[in-house]
Design a protein around this motif. Structure first.
Motif, PDB file in Angstrom:
ATOM      1  N   LYS A  33       7.642   5.899 -15.506  1.00  0.00           N
ATOM      2  CA  LYS A  33       8.121   6.586 -14.300  1.00  0.00           C
ATOM      3  C   LYS A  33       6.954   6.972 -13.405  1.00  0.00           C
ATOM      4  N   GLN A  34       7.113   6.723 -12.114  1.00  0.00           N
ATOM      5  CA  GLN A  34       6.066   7.118 -11.166  1.00  0.00           C
ATOM      6  C   GLN A  34       6.178   8.601 -10.840  1.00  0.00           C
TER       7      GLN A  34
ATOM      8  N   GLN B 193      10.906  12.739  -5.943  1.00  0.00           N
ATOM      9  CA  GLN B 193      10.735  12.495  -4.507  1.00  0.00           C
ATOM     10  C   GLN B 193      11.758  13.235  -3.655  1.00  0.00           C
ATOM     11  N   GLU B 194      12.736  13.852  -4.314  1.00  0.00           N
ATOM     12  CA  GLU B 194      13.764  14.577  -3.554  1.00  0.00           C
ATOM     13  C   GLU B 194      13.307  15.986  -3.205  1.00  0.00           C
ATOM     14  N   THR B 195      13.785  16.479  -2.075  1.00  0.00           N
ATOM     15  CA  THR B 195      13.470  17.843  -1.662  1.00  0.00           C
ATOM     16  C   THR B 195      14.360  18.828  -2.417  1.00  0.00           C
ATOM     17  N   PHE B 196      13.763  19.912  -2.875  1.00  0.00           N
ATOM     18  CA  PHE B 196      14.530  20.953  -3.573  1.00  0.00           C
ATOM     19  C   PHE B 196      14.038  22.321  -3.116  1.00  0.00           C
TER      20      PHE B 196
ATOM     21  N   GLY C 226      14.840  29.258  -4.122  1.00  0.00           N
ATOM     22  CA  GLY C 226      15.507  29.587  -2.863  1.00  0.00           C
ATOM     23  C   GLY C 226      14.540  29.820  -1.724  1.00  0.00           C
ATOM     24  N   GLN C 227      13.308  29.330  -1.875  1.00  0.00           N
ATOM     25  CA  GLN C 227      12.266  29.689  -0.911  1.00  0.00           C
ATOM     26  C   GLN C 227      11.285  28.558  -0.583  1.00  0.00           C
ATOM     27  N   TYR C 228      11.005  27.685  -1.555  1.00  0.00           N
ATOM     28  CA  TYR C 228       9.969  26.662  -1.360  1.00  0.00           C
ATOM     29  C   TYR C 228      10.618  25.283  -1.283  1.00  0.00           C
ATOM     30  N   GLU C 229      10.952  24.884  -0.071  1.00  0.00           N
ATOM     31  CA  GLU C 229      11.703  23.644   0.126  1.00  0.00           C
ATOM     32  C   GLU C 229      10.752  22.469   0.326  1.00  0.00           C
ATOM     33  N   PHE C 230      10.438  21.794  -0.773  1.00  0.00           N
ATOM     34  CA  PHE C 230       9.505  20.668  -0.759  1.00  0.00           C
ATOM     35  C   PHE C 230       9.987  19.593  -1.732  1.00  0.00           C
ATOM     36  N   PRO C 231       9.418  18.386  -1.599  1.00  0.00           N
ATOM     37  CA  PRO C 231       9.719  17.388  -2.634  1.00  0.00           C
ATOM     38  C   PRO C 231       9.320  17.950  -4.001  1.00  0.00           C
TER      39      PRO C 231
ATOM     40  N   THR D 268       0.828  -1.204   0.000  1.00  0.00           N
ATOM     41  CA  THR D 268       0.000   0.000   0.000  1.00  0.00           C
ATOM     42  C   THR D 268       0.868   1.261   0.000  1.00  0.00           C
ATOM     43  N   ALA D 269       1.929   1.237   0.781  1.00  0.00           N
ATOM     44  CA  ALA D 269       2.757   2.437   0.953  1.00  0.00           C
ATOM     45  C   ALA D 269       3.463   2.839  -0.338  1.00  0.00           C
ATOM     46  N   THR D 270       3.602   1.928  -1.268  1.00  0.00           N
ATOM     47  CA  THR D 270       4.361   2.261  -2.472  1.00  0.00           C
ATOM     48  C   THR D 270       3.512   2.143  -3.740  1.00  0.00           C
ATOM     49  N   LYS D 271       2.213   2.133  -3.598  1.00  0.00           N
ATOM     50  CA  LYS D 271       1.345   2.060  -4.780  1.00  0.00           C
ATOM     51  C   LYS D 271       1.499   3.316  -5.626  1.00  0.00           C
ATOM     52  N   GLN D 272       1.615   3.144  -6.925  1.00  0.00           N
ATOM     53  CA  GLN D 272       1.709   4.294  -7.819  1.00  0.00           C
ATOM     54  C   GLN D 272       0.318   4.867  -8.075  1.00  0.00           C
ATOM     55  N   PHE D 273       0.198   6.188  -8.002  1.00  0.00           N
ATOM     56  CA  PHE D 273      -1.071   6.823  -8.350  1.00  0.00           C
ATOM     57  C   PHE D 273      -1.128   7.150  -9.838  1.00  0.00           C
ATOM     58  N   MET D 274      -0.048   7.720 -10.355  1.00  0.00           N
ATOM     59  CA  MET D 274      -0.004   8.066 -11.779  1.00  0.00           C
ATOM     60  C   MET D 274       1.450   8.173 -12.228  1.00  0.00           C
ATOM     61  N   THR D 275       1.645   8.102 -13.528  1.00  0.00           N
ATOM     62  CA  THR D 275       2.994   8.224 -14.073  1.00  0.00           C
ATOM     63  C   THR D 275       3.315   9.695 -14.353  1.00  0.00           C
ATOM     64  N   THR D 276       4.596   9.959 -14.608  1.00  0.00           N
ATOM     65  CA  THR D 276       5.012  11.334 -14.923  1.00  0.00           C
ATOM     66  C   THR D 276       4.390  11.790 -16.251  1.00  0.00           C
ATOM     67  N   GLU D 277       4.269  10.874 -17.203  1.00  0.00           N
ATOM     68  CA  GLU D 277       3.656  11.237 -18.494  1.00  0.00           C
ATOM     69  C   GLU D 277       2.205  11.658 -18.318  1.00  0.00           C
ATOM     70  N   GLN D 278       1.510  10.941 -17.437  1.00  0.00           N
ATOM     71  CA  GLN D 278       0.100  11.270 -17.181  1.00  0.00           C
ATOM     72  C   GLN D 278      -0.014  12.637 -16.521  1.00  0.00           C
ATOM     73  N   LEU D 279       0.924  12.939 -15.617  1.00  0.00           N
ATOM     74  CA  LEU D 279       0.882  14.255 -14.960  1.00  0.00           C
ATOM     75  C   LEU D 279       1.124  15.366 -15.985  1.00  0.00           C
ATOM     76  N   LEU D 280       2.096  15.162 -16.866  1.00  0.00           N
ATOM     77  CA  LEU D 280       2.412  16.200 -17.855  1.00  0.00           C
ATOM     78  C   LEU D 280       1.219  16.442 -18.787  1.00  0.00           C
ATOM     79  N   LYS D 281       0.589  15.362 -19.223  1.00  0.00           N
ATOM     80  CA  LYS D 281      -0.580  15.495 -20.095  1.00  0.00           C
ATOM     81  C   LYS D 281      -1.722  16.242 -19.354  1.00  0.00           C
ATOM     82  N   HIS D 282      -1.886  15.895 -18.085  1.00  0.00           N
ATOM     83  CA  HIS D 282      -2.904  16.537 -17.253  1.00  0.00           C
ATOM     84  C   HIS D 282      -2.640  18.041 -17.133  1.00  0.00           C
ATOM     85  N   TRP D 283      -1.401  18.380 -16.853  1.00  0.00           N
ATOM     86  CA  TRP D 283      -1.002  19.784 -16.683  1.00  0.00           C
ATOM     87  C   TRP D 283      -1.188  20.553 -17.991  1.00  0.00           C
ATOM     88  N   GLN D 284      -0.697  19.987 -19.090  1.00  0.00           N
ATOM     89  CA  GLN D 284      -0.829  20.681 -20.372  1.00  0.00           C
ATOM     90  C   GLN D 284      -2.302  20.824 -20.771  1.00  0.00           C
ATOM     91  N   GLY D 285      -3.139  19.881 -20.359  1.00  0.00           N
ATOM     92  CA  GLY D 285      -4.577  20.013 -20.589  1.00  0.00           C
ATOM     93  C   GLY D 285      -5.134  21.227 -19.846  1.00  0.00           C
TER      94      GLY D 285
END
Lengths: 163, 163
Positions: free
Chosen positions: B9-10, A114-117, A121-126, A6-23
């Motif tokens: 990619k997730q 998944q890495e924090t960035f 210089g202001q918004y330190e989040f994954p 359960t802890a590592t179930k994928q919700f969506m892929t990066t391609e799906q997110l990009l398509k969603h955003w561009q939509g």
């Protein structure tokens, strides 16, 4: 076993997110188009910014932020670099940013999301949270644009039509 | 090899999506709270619905939709079942739905999120797209609520504060 799965179930892929955003970006583009030239730059309610200002904010975040993430550049966010005079200026820049987003988004690895960035210089989040913020912030401001259009007696595009 | 890897990619896990959604729901709850009782049910701009109506829409979608997805029930969407008379009625139901969402969301498998489902017998999309729609629709309508609050001279909660 179930817990680990359960802890590592994928919700969506990066391609799906990009398509969603561009939509979403496509819909926002049509909201910009729906404003009459003058009202795009001047109309507001309750002291909020006109929709042109909101569009400039969105343009100043997406592609620039992804470039910063890819290049690990934490330079501050800046809206001063782009000062459009017309609706056409905004739409042209909007389309340029579509390509910038596609270009840099594809260079972010699964691990990097998944890495924090420390964005700008202001918004330190994954990284994935920062990307979700770009999309959410756009939907939020566009919802504001819908009210402006309705108050102007203009029917906005359907929320669910993205392409 | 690279192409195959890129295609799968997730972007984020299901747990991250649920936390993200509940963070947004928490903010929407504070927007509901920010309205004076009378204006919550009556104030509107440009012929749009008052914020109480929008809150009822959101309440009628999230948990009910997830239950439908889990039970593969395509019964039509219905806003008639919940007719709040006060802000307190809305907030109480809002909190009940928080638990309903947590309960059903956890029962959706990774594979299921990628399967197409005819939600409410009307919205035939992959489950992950339907879930994104619930979140996006909430941000969209809440953005509208922010304009109502500003027009009423009330400062809305910060957009980035979720918990």
């Amino acid at each position: 076993m179930t817990t680990t799965t359960t802890a590592t179930k994928q919700f969506m892929t990066t391609e799906q997110l990009l398509k969603h955003w561009q939509g979403h970006r496509n819909l926002t583009r049509r909201v910009i188009e729906a404003f009459p030239e003058k009202e795009l730059f001047e109309f507001s309610i309750g002291g909020m910014r006109p929709f042109a200002k909101l569009a400039v904010e969105l343009i100043s975040i997406g592609g620039v932020a992804l470039k910063g993430i890819v290049e690990k550049n934490t330079e501050a966010y800046n809206e001063e670099g782009f000062i459009p005079k017309t609706k056409e200026d905004i739409l042209k820049k909007w389309d340029e940013e579509t390509e910038v987003i596609n270009h840099y988004f594809g260079q972010i690895s699964e691990e990097r999301f998944q890495e924090t960035f420390n964005l700008f210089g202001q918004y330190e989040f994954p990284v994935y949270e920062n990307v979700l913020y770009f999309v959410d912030n756009e939907i939020h401001h566009r919802g504001q644009g819908y009210v402006y259009l309705r108050a102007l007696g203009i029917e906005p595009p359907f929320f669910w039509e993205r392409f």
